[in-house]
Design a protein around this motif. Structure first.
Motif, short mmCIF file in Angstrom:
data_model
loop_
_atom_site.label_atom_id
_atom_site.label_comp_id
_atom_site.label_asym_id
_atom_site.label_seq_id
_atom_site.Cartn_x
_atom_site.Cartn_y
_atom_site.Cartn_z
N HIS A 191 0.84 -1.20 0.00
CA HIS A 191 0.00 0.00 0.00
C HIS A 191 0.88 1.25 0.00
CE1 HIS A 191 -3.54 -2.38 0.77
NE2 HIS A 191 -2.93 -2.99 1.76
N PRO A 192 0.44 2.32 -0.67
CA PRO A 192 1.26 3.55 -0.72
C PRO A 192 1.66 4.05 0.66
CG PRO A 192 -0.56 3.70 -2.28
CD PRO A 192 -0.77 2.42 -1.52
N ALA A 193 0.76 3.95 1.65
CA ALA A 193 1.10 4.45 2.99
C ALA A 193 2.21 3.61 3.61
CB ALA A 193 -0.14 4.44 3.88
N ARG A 194 2.18 2.29 3.36
CA ARG A 194 3.23 1.42 3.90
C ARG A 194 4.56 1.67 3.18
NH1 ARG A 194 0.93 -4.41 5.86
NH2 ARG A 194 -0.73 -3.57 7.17
N ALA A 195 4.45 1.93 1.88
CA ALA A 195 5.67 2.25 1.12
C ALA A 195 6.30 3.53 1.68
CB ALA A 195 5.34 2.42 -0.36
N ALA A 196 5.46 4.51 1.96
CA ALA A 196 5.97 5.79 2.50
C ALA A 196 6.60 5.57 3.86
CB ALA A 196 4.82 6.81 2.58
N LEU A 197 5.97 4.70 4.68
CA LEU A 197 6.53 4.43 6.02
C LEU A 197 7.92 3.80 5.88
CD1 LEU A 197 6.08 4.13 9.17
CD2 LEU A 197 5.50 1.76 8.65
N LEU A 198 8.01 2.78 5.02
CA LEU A 198 9.31 2.09 4.86
C LEU A 198 10.39 3.07 4.43
CD1 LEU A 198 10.80 -0.65 4.89
CD2 LEU A 198 10.19 -0.92 2.50
N ARG A 199 10.03 3.98 3.54
CA ARG A 199 11.02 4.95 3.05
C ARG A 199 11.44 5.92 4.15
NH1 ARG A 199 9.16 7.66 -2.35
NH2 ARG A 199 11.33 8.28 -2.37
N SER A 200 10.53 6.17 5.11
CA SER A 200 10.82 7.20 6.12
C SER A 200 11.64 6.66 7.29
CB SER A 200 9.50 7.76 6.66
OG SER A 200 8.87 6.78 7.48
N LEU A 201 11.79 5.33 7.39
CA LEU A 201 12.42 4.75 8.58
C LEU A 201 13.94 4.93 8.58
CD1 LEU A 201 10.50 1.33 8.83
CD2 LEU A 201 10.06 3.45 10.11
N ALA A 202 14.51 4.82 9.78
CA ALA A 202 15.97 4.78 9.92
C ALA A 202 16.47 3.47 9.28
CB ALA A 202 16.33 4.82 11.39
N PRO A 203 17.72 3.46 8.73
CA PRO A 203 18.20 2.28 8.01
C PRO A 203 18.06 0.97 8.79
CG PRO A 203 19.74 4.09 7.76
CD PRO A 203 18.69 4.56 8.70
N GLU A 204 18.34 0.98 10.12
CA GLU A 204 18.26 -0.29 10.88
C GLU A 204 16.81 -0.75 11.01
OE1 GLU A 204 19.39 2.57 11.98
OE2 GLU A 204 18.57 3.08 13.95
N ASP A 205 15.87 0.21 11.05
CA ASP A 205 14.46 -0.17 11.12
C ASP A 205 13.97 -0.67 9.75
OD1 ASP A 205 14.29 0.39 13.80
OD2 ASP A 205 13.62 2.46 13.50
#
Ligand code: FAD
Length: 498
Positions: free
Chosen positions: A300-314
């Motif tokens: 989902h676009p919202a999940r894609a945006a979340l993944l992109r926003s996370l710190a590298p280890e997350d």
């Protein structure tokens, strides 16, 4: 009859350069820079688009004895030279990668491009693990076990399912081959400003009736008249719009997240591609040379945006989780905005999953490699019209779950080369509808079947609960247990590209 006009505005020049495309016989618009009334330069083939499909087509035409002598031009809005791989680091990979089928590789060998690819950056894989994220039903593919059921294996039988390659490595190889053979006039970076039929008063010095030829006006002020105009110009194809060819389909309301990963542990001898079908979309990890891998996660676009926003280890932890944790855990993890590394670490200790059947843990996500692309399905009603033909994403866009889009474009290019070669050999006009008919016949139905199959797979696996989950798991187990059925699936997948 009122002339129809369509308006298409190039993304990169949205504010300053509206591109108008006239679908009528009469020219209804010309930008200030348009020079269709000036004497056009005449070409046999003009290809808009220097992506994998356009480059493969032009390389094929230059490599075929029948068509090598045609006068050809290529136009691309981007700087193709800049996009070439130059002294790349062996530990850094582009995030846009594709799995090339053996058939596509054979085609690249036929047109002399495969030898120009950087093979140190290509990773063949021999196994595929695909499983249902809800029921865990699994299917595994590998040529040796698959083939023995049908026929005894021979030493020459294939062991490679597909080859992972950076798109830039492929286009660099094709461009090198084109530079080597020469003879193509390249306009890059050059925008197409307008495409119109020739004006009534078009200069006719060579005895050709140029009024029915597409005239392509470029941002450098030059105008090209094409006996055959090829649209290899991607999903929003201006050439397709000019030809008035309708493209049908729908948006998946999903984004394809891509990333380059470094994996932990030893590099395995047999390389495996992994794909897990989650209700939000499939997540795939595909091997690159050494300990590198590429991620394609449709979500989902919202999940894609979340993944992109996370710190590298997350990011790394969430990707690990996608291949290991249950759907409920994943749903919960997508409500967090940080702290995934700790949360996933704890949950993995308390979850049962088969270590041997999931990819190695992610050691690092390559900086700036996480990107997302909207996913859609589109299919043009036809691939050719009077003096126009479409190849690649200009003709069709497919869900990436089977990794077939680029391979379809390679097969289109090979088929169009055959069609044009046959027309030249027969002394026909290569832009005539009749000459191009065999191209539609060769490709439309085959592409339509694959588009439909991928679309249905996406829909089937979007269901997270209920009887359908049981039924699809039974189907997967049945195919997994019948070697002949698996061989059939693999044969179809591997042969796309020719
Ligand atoms: C997440 C994701 C993963 C994928 N994975 C795979 C995979 O594993 N295997 C696979 O086979 N496929 C895969 N695909 C599909 C594949 O990437 C595409 O099918 C392929 O890149 C399309 O190539 P093309 O040459 O047709 O078009 P493009 O690559 O889009 O090239 C079009 C070219 O036309 C040029 N252009 C456009 N308009 C103009 C204009 N007005 N003037 C001048 N130039 C213009 C553009 O600059 C561009 O260079 C994937 C797609 C996605 C989104």
């Amino acid at each position: 009859m009122q002339p129809q006009t369509a308006r298409w505005i190039c993304q990169s020049c949205r504010r300053t350069n509206p591109l108008r495309i006239s679908l009528s016989r009469r020219r209804t618009y010309a930008t200030a820079t348009s020079s269709t009334s000036a004497k056009p330069e005449i070409y046999d083939v003009v290809c808009v688009g220097g992506g994998p499909a356009g480059l493969s087509l032009l390389t094929g035409l230059r490599s075929s004895p029948a068509t090598a002598g045609l006068k050809m031009a290529m136009i691309d809005g981007q700087d193709l030279e800049k996009g070439m791989l130059r002294n790349p680091s062996p530990t850094t990979y582009a995030n846009r990668c594709s799995s090339l089928t053996p058939a596509s590789v054979e085609n690249l060998k036929d047109i002399g491009a495969w030898q120009h690819i950087d093979h140190s950056r290509v990773q063949p894989y021999q196994e595929m693990q695909v499983w249902d994220g809800v029921s865990d039903a699994r299917i595994s593919f590998d040529w040796p076990s698959t083939n023995t059921f049908l026929t005894p294996r021979r030493p020459t039988d294939p062991t490679t399912i597909a080859y992972m390659i950076e798109n830039a490595n492929l286009t660099t190889g094709l461009l090198k081959r084109l530079n080597h053979v020469g003879g193509i006039e390249t306009f890059s970076p050059t925008r197409v400003e307008s495409i119109e039929l020739g004006p009534e008063d078009v200069a006719n010095s060579s005895g050709l009736d140029l009024r029915s030829w597409p005239h392509i006006t470029l941002s450098n002020g030059r105008t090209l008249a094409a006996r055959l105009l090829i649209g290899a110009d991607g999903a929003n194809s201006p050439v397709r719009t000019f030809a008035g060819i309708t493209s049908r389909g729908w948006d998946y309301e999903r984004h394809g997240v891509v990333a380059t990963l470094r994996l932990s542990g030893e590099v395995p001898q047999t390389r495996t591609a992994y794909q897990r079908f989650l209700p939000s979309g499939p997540v795939a990890m595909l091997p690159l040379p050494g300990n590198m891998a590429t991620l394609v996660w449709s979500t989902h676009p919202a999940r894609a945006a979340l993944l992109r926003s996370l710190a590298p280890e997350d990011q790394a932890a969430l990707i690990d989780a996608a291949f290991r944790l249950c759907v409920a855990d994943l749903d919960y993890l997508h409500t967090l905005t940080s702290g995934h590394a700790d949360e996933v670490g704890w949950r993995l200790q308390h979850s049962a999953y088969d270590q041997a059947r999931v990819p190695a843990r992610v050691a690092a996500v390559q900086p700036n490699s996480v990107a997302a692309f909207p996913l859609r399905m589109r299919h043009a009603d036809a691939y050719s019209g009077h003096r126009v033909a479409l190849v690649g994403d200009a003709a069709h866009t497919i869900h990436p779950l089977a990794g077939q889009g680029l391979n379809q474009g390679q097969a289109d290019a090979a088929a169009l080369v055959r069609t044009i070669s046959a027309a030249v050999a027969a002394g026909d006009d290569i832009g005539s509808t009749i000459a191009l008919e065999s191209y539609d016949a060769a490709r439309w139905q085959a592409n339509n079947a694959l588009l439909g199959a991928c679309d249905k797979l996406h829909k089937l696996y979007s269901v997270g609960w209920g009887p359908l989950v049981g039924l699809r798991s039974l189907g997967l187990k049945a195919v997994d247990s019948v070697g002949a059925a698996k061989g059939l699936f693999m044969g179809i997948a591997a042969s796309n590209g020719r």
